[in-house]
Design an enzyme around this catalytic site. Structure first.
Site, mmCIF file in Angstrom:
data_model
loop_
_atom_site.group_PDB
_atom_site.id
_atom_site.type_symbol
_atom_site.label_atom_id
_atom_site.label_comp_id
_atom_site.label_asym_id
_atom_site.label_seq_id
_atom_site.Cartn_x
_atom_site.Cartn_y
_atom_site.Cartn_z
ATOM 1 N N GLY A 236 0.768 -1.235 0.000
ATOM 2 C CA GLY A 236 0.000 0.000 0.000
ATOM 3 C C GLY A 236 0.798 1.284 0.000
ATOM 4 N N ASP B 38 -0.062 3.195 4.024
ATOM 5 C CA ASP B 38 -1.072 3.979 3.321
ATOM 6 C C ASP B 38 -2.098 4.560 4.292
ATOM 7 O OD1 ASP B 38 -2.126 1.467 3.921
ATOM 8 O OD2 ASP B 38 -2.627 0.950 1.864
ATOM 9 N N ASP C 83 -5.848 2.444 10.295
ATOM 10 C CA ASP C 83 -7.254 2.127 10.533
ATOM 11 C C ASP C 83 -7.385 1.782 12.018
ATOM 12 O OD1 ASP C 83 -9.894 1.382 10.190
ATOM 13 O OD2 ASP C 83 -9.456 -0.492 9.188
ATOM 14 N N LYS D 275 -7.920 7.000 9.976
ATOM 15 C CA LYS D 275 -9.315 6.844 10.401
ATOM 16 C C LYS D 275 -9.322 6.914 11.928
ATOM 17 C CE LYS D 275 -10.915 3.933 6.557
ATOM 18 N NZ LYS D 275 -11.352 2.565 6.175
ATOM 19 N N PHE E 96 -14.707 3.399 3.220
ATOM 20 C CA PHE E 96 -13.701 2.598 2.528
ATOM 21 C C PHE E 96 -13.183 3.374 1.325
ATOM 22 C CE2 PHE E 96 -11.860 -0.770 0.006
ATOM 23 C CZ PHE E 96 -11.148 -1.459 0.979
ATOM 24 N N VAL E 97 -11.877 3.415 1.188
ATOM 25 C CA VAL E 97 -11.284 4.202 0.105
ATOM 26 C C VAL E 97 -10.290 3.362 -0.688
ATOM 27 C CG1 VAL E 97 -11.552 6.438 1.251
ATOM 28 C CG2 VAL E 97 -9.507 5.085 1.697
ATOM 29 N N ASP F 24 -6.112 -0.524 -1.914
ATOM 30 C CA ASP F 24 -6.757 -1.477 -2.816
ATOM 31 C C ASP F 24 -8.068 -2.004 -2.281
ATOM 32 O OD1 ASP F 24 -5.393 -3.035 -0.703
ATOM 33 O OD2 ASP F 24 -6.027 -4.770 -1.882
ATOM 34 N N ARG G 92 -5.097 0.203 -6.901
ATOM 35 C CA ARG G 92 -3.943 0.842 -6.259
ATOM 36 C C ARG G 92 -3.329 1.906 -7.160
ATOM 37 N NH1 ARG G 92 -2.297 -2.340 -1.772
ATOM 38 N NH2 ARG G 92 -2.471 -4.590 -2.048
HETATM 39 P P1 IMP Z 1 -5.010 -1.486 10.576
HETATM 40 O O1 IMP Z 1 -4.039 -2.547 10.975
HETATM 41 O O2 IMP Z 1 -6.399 -1.788 11.069
HETATM 42 O O3 IMP Z 1 -4.575 -0.097 10.928
HETATM 43 O O4 IMP Z 1 -5.188 -1.602 9.029
HETATM 44 C C1 IMP Z 1 -4.289 -1.105 8.154
HETATM 45 C C2 IMP Z 1 -4.478 -1.771 6.810
HETATM 46 O O5 IMP Z 1 -5.858 -2.029 6.488
HETATM 47 C C3 IMP Z 1 -3.975 -0.840 5.739
HETATM 48 O O6 IMP Z 1 -2.603 -1.037 5.498
HETATM 49 C C4 IMP Z 1 -4.847 -1.210 4.561
HETATM 50 O O7 IMP Z 1 -4.223 -2.263 3.845
HETATM 51 C C5 IMP Z 1 -6.133 -1.736 5.137
HETATM 52 N N1 IMP Z 1 -7.218 -0.724 5.066
HETATM 53 C C6 IMP Z 1 -7.848 -0.106 6.089
HETATM 54 N N2 IMP Z 1 -8.790 0.743 5.654
HETATM 55 C C7 IMP Z 1 -8.759 0.687 4.294
HETATM 56 C C8 IMP Z 1 -9.517 1.358 3.243
HETATM 57 O O8 IMP Z 1 -10.413 2.203 3.461
HETATM 58 N N3 IMP Z 1 -9.185 1.002 1.974
HETATM 59 C C9 IMP Z 1 -8.230 0.091 1.668
HETATM 60 N N4 IMP Z 1 -7.497 -0.552 2.618
HETATM 61 C C10 IMP Z 1 -7.771 -0.258 3.914
HETATM 62 MG MG MG Z 2 -4.138 -3.240 2.006
#
Ligand code: IMP
Ligand code: MG
Length: 180
Positions: free
Chosen positions: A38, A94, A97, A125, A146-147, A153, A159
Site C-alpha cells: 500500500g 497507506d 485504521d 481513520k 472505505f477508500v 486497494d 492501487r
Molecule cells: P489497521 O491494521 O487496522 O490499521 O489496518 C491497516 C491496513 O488495512 C492498511 O494497510 C490497509 O491495507 C487496510 N485498510 C484499512 N482501511 C482501508 C480502506 O479504506 N481502503 C483500503 N485498505 C484499507
Molecule cells: Mg491493504
C-alpha cells in the site's frame, strides 16, 4: 466517484509532510521503510521530495486478523529485516485504521536497534483507531469510509489510481466510475 484526496492535494500534502520531516530530523539521515504494497506510491513520491539524506527499503507484513473476540490482534511476519541499526527509522503505510498493523511493526522495529522509530501515513481513520496508538505524522484524517487509490486497494485492485476515492464494494465498480 467521490474524491477523498485529489492528485493535487496528495502532492501538496506530501510536500508539507516532507518539510515537517526535514524540520524534525534536522539534516540527519533517515531510513524510510514502506509497508508493502500500500505505501509504494507514497514512498516513491515522499523520497523524491525530501531534502535530507535518505535511504529507503520495504517490508512485507502478513497480518492475520483474529475473530471478533481478538479483533485487532495481528501477527506480523517479516521476511527481510531492513538494516536499521544505528539509523533513524520512519515507517510508512497507506492508512492507519485500527492501528494494529503499524503498532505491531513499530514494536518489532524497536528491537532492531534503530536510533528512533516514527510512523507516517497518508490517511488516518481516527475514530477507528484503538486507544493508545496514533501516527506521528499523517496527511489527512478521514471518517470511517472505505477508500481506494494511490496504493489503497480493494481485492488488489485500484492501487494505481492517481487519487484517493471512496469505494462501495456492494455497488458495481463501473457504476462508481472505476474500471471493473
Ligand atoms: P489497521 O491494521 O487496522 O490499521 O489496518 C491497516 C491496513 O488495512 C492498511 O494497510 C490497509 O491495507 C487496510 N485498510 C484499512 N482501511 C482501508 C480502506 O479504506 N481502503 C483500503 N485498505 C484499507
Ligand atoms: Mg491493504
Amino acid at each position: 466517484m467521490r474524491t477523498v484526496i485529489s492528485a493535487d492535494e496528495l502532492r501538496t500534502g506530501i510536500a508539507s509532510l516532507a518539510r515537517r520531516l526535514e524540520t524534525h530530523y534536522q539534516g540527519q539521515p533517515v531510513m524510510i521503510v514502506g509497508l508493502l504494497n500500500g505505501s509504494l506510491l507514497f514512498l516513491a513520491d515522499l523520497v523524491r521530495e525530501l531534502r535530507i539524506p535518505v535511504e529507503y527499503d520495504t517490508l512485507r507484513v502478513s497480518a492475520y486478523r483474529g475473530e471478533a473476540t481478538t479483533a485487532g490482534a495481528v501477527r506480523v511476519e517479516v521476511g527481510h529485516v531492513p538494516p536499521v541499526r544505528g539509523r533513524h527509522l520512519l515507517l510508512l503505510d497507506d492508512i492507519l485504521d485500527t492501528g494494529a498493523t503499524l503498532q505491531a511493526v513499530t514494536e518489532l522495529a524497536r528491537g532492531w536497534g534503530a536510533l528512533s522509530v516514527r510512523t507516517a501515513v497518508l490517511l488516518w481513520k481516527r475514530d477507528r483507531t484503538r486507544a493508545g496508538f496514533l501516527p506521528d505524522e499523517y496527511i489527512r484524517e478521514i471518517p470511517d469510509v472505505f477508500v481506494v487509490g494511490y496504493g489503497l486497494d480493494y481485492n488488489r485492485k485500484y492501487r494505481q489510481l492517481p487519487k484517493i476515492v471512496e469505494f462501495d464494494p456492494s455497488i458495481p465498480a463501473a457504476r462508481q466510475g472505476l474500471p471493473s
